[in-house]
Enzyme design. Sequence first.
Site: not given
Length: 666
Positions: A200, A235, A275, A288, A290
Amino acid sequence: MFDKILIANRGEIACRVIKTARKMGIQTVAVYSDADKNALHVEMADEAVHIGPPQANQSYIVIDKIIGAIKQSGAQAVHPGYGFLSENPKFADALDKAGVAFIGPPKGAIEAMGDKITSKKLAQEAGVSTVPGYMGLIEDADEAVKISNEIGYPVMIKASAGGGGKGMRIAWNDAEAREGFQSSKNEAASSFGDDRIFIEKFVTQPRHIEIQVLCDTHGNGVYLHERECSIQRRNQKVVEEAPSPFLDPATRKAMGEQAVALAKAVGYASAGTVEFIVDGQKNFYFLEMNTRLQVEHPVTELITGIDLVEQMIRVASGEPLPFTQDDLKINGWAIENRLYAEDPYRGFLPSIGRLTRYRPPAEGPLGEGVVRNDTGVFEGGEISMYYDPMIAKLCTWAPTRGQAIETMRNALDSFEVEGIGHNLPFVAAVMDHPKFISGDITTAFIAEEYPEGFDGVTLGEPELMRVAAAAAAMNRVAEIRRTRVTGRLGNHERRVGVDWMVSLQGEQFAVSIEADHDGSTVRFAGGETLRVEGDWTPGDSLARMTVDGRPLVLKVDKITQGFRLRTRGADMKVHIRSPRQAQLAALMPEKLPPDTSRLLLCPMPGLIVKIHVEAGQEVQDGQALCTVEAMKMENILRAERKGVVAKINAGPGESLAVDDVIMEFE
């Protein structure tokens, strides 16, 4: 509109929801565990329902207990806050079956966005930019090179079954792609018994930027601009701001429109956050979504003037959004610092205990900005080992980023927290870091700038001199007060001198003081002169001074011949002595700390889960000795060198305080 809502959460977010509900004239119901019976959110709510033991898996995340509290209280709707049940589709479904409104998105949207593969597929279908990659089986190095060229260098070559950095290579050209493919394949086969590889795009200079969206049940959707959340540790976000210092209007608009498109594609209604990871060239890729209110929502509220909790409640009750995209402008700049109960001087380990002092700065105007503090604790309250260690979210707003940072510095210096370890010194240091000030930050900021952890701040000489001048002026006030104490010998008058030696952070300054009604003029031996003014009385824990016309806020504790002062992330002992006292002090032997090299000390308050060794056993460097649990996390303590266990002082199930001796070595 609802008459009564229940908040299925605790701490600062429960308090935050209660404030808005109160403003809207809606009654609130709190839920609480045994550990939270005296918590602030319980006190603030109109009524409260007990739901079980301290452990979240026996209270806050047990759906049946929340449903029971709803039936007992007669609440018509539930706000889940963040964490706990906020993104649990089963909870949304249970509420629906009970005929209770969920102040959040539909169950289908939660399910779709909760699955990483499904959400990426949906994002691609909705025209949202995702990280380019090839997830299929790659036959050989030639195919790896071909795919890498199609994706565009640099690429990340990853083992499908990878973890811990094994089977992972970054390639910047064909040669590195060919070599990296073979190396990753070999590593993956030997480490995981699975040599499948995928490729990727490797995102360079990554920044974590998220878009706040808000949708109603009438097909309307808007974005409330972005938040920069790049300063993270393990994180975990530490500092957030809105807007981002990196984005331009065109990129902001493109990201916002894609975020709204994704929300509409899944039938979203309520507040949500999309995000993105953004590279150094402003290319952005979906990470993602939320499906809840984010911790850092206050910075968006400060720059838009929109109360997100109020809008969530209104959407859940069926109202349309009262504004369009064109109404949503960016006004000024906002910054949030998360105050955690974790000790930065001990590797950010959790810290629990009683808040013997908790005095946040006053909310409202401060200098050129405004202060907001979202919190769920109070002075005298307990920081529990059962929940997240966040104490408060300190936010500042100002017309410009520079002013917002300066307001934050002064707010942090004014924030008094005692009784537990906390990260106030660390976030204060970040606010003064040149990279943060310039806005040149990535998600690697903390790892790169503090690779060995945080051991405090050493102030530069100009700032040290300002602190030295303030300390000398404060010392003079304290000395004058001491001369007025009764019980002096007859015909003996104590005189306060004008010449002093100020020692701090390894530096020593010779100063003389000339005082007047408004303050003191402090002259340094090198010729510099600083004017000190301010209102401080001996015994005050906070000194608000101006030195050379600039504000200086100091946290103050008295020590022998001086003060312990804390400002801008620096924590220092400042000794102020007469020239003769300074001469004699220089002759005193240095007091060395006790030798603890043969002891294993508990690094934080916690529960002993397991002892991995026995008395008399020889241990090797890096070997596991003991597991300690604190704030939902297990921490394995390891041997720092080879040795023999002489004595074990604690066993499984015992609760220990900081620096309690767990075991001794020969």
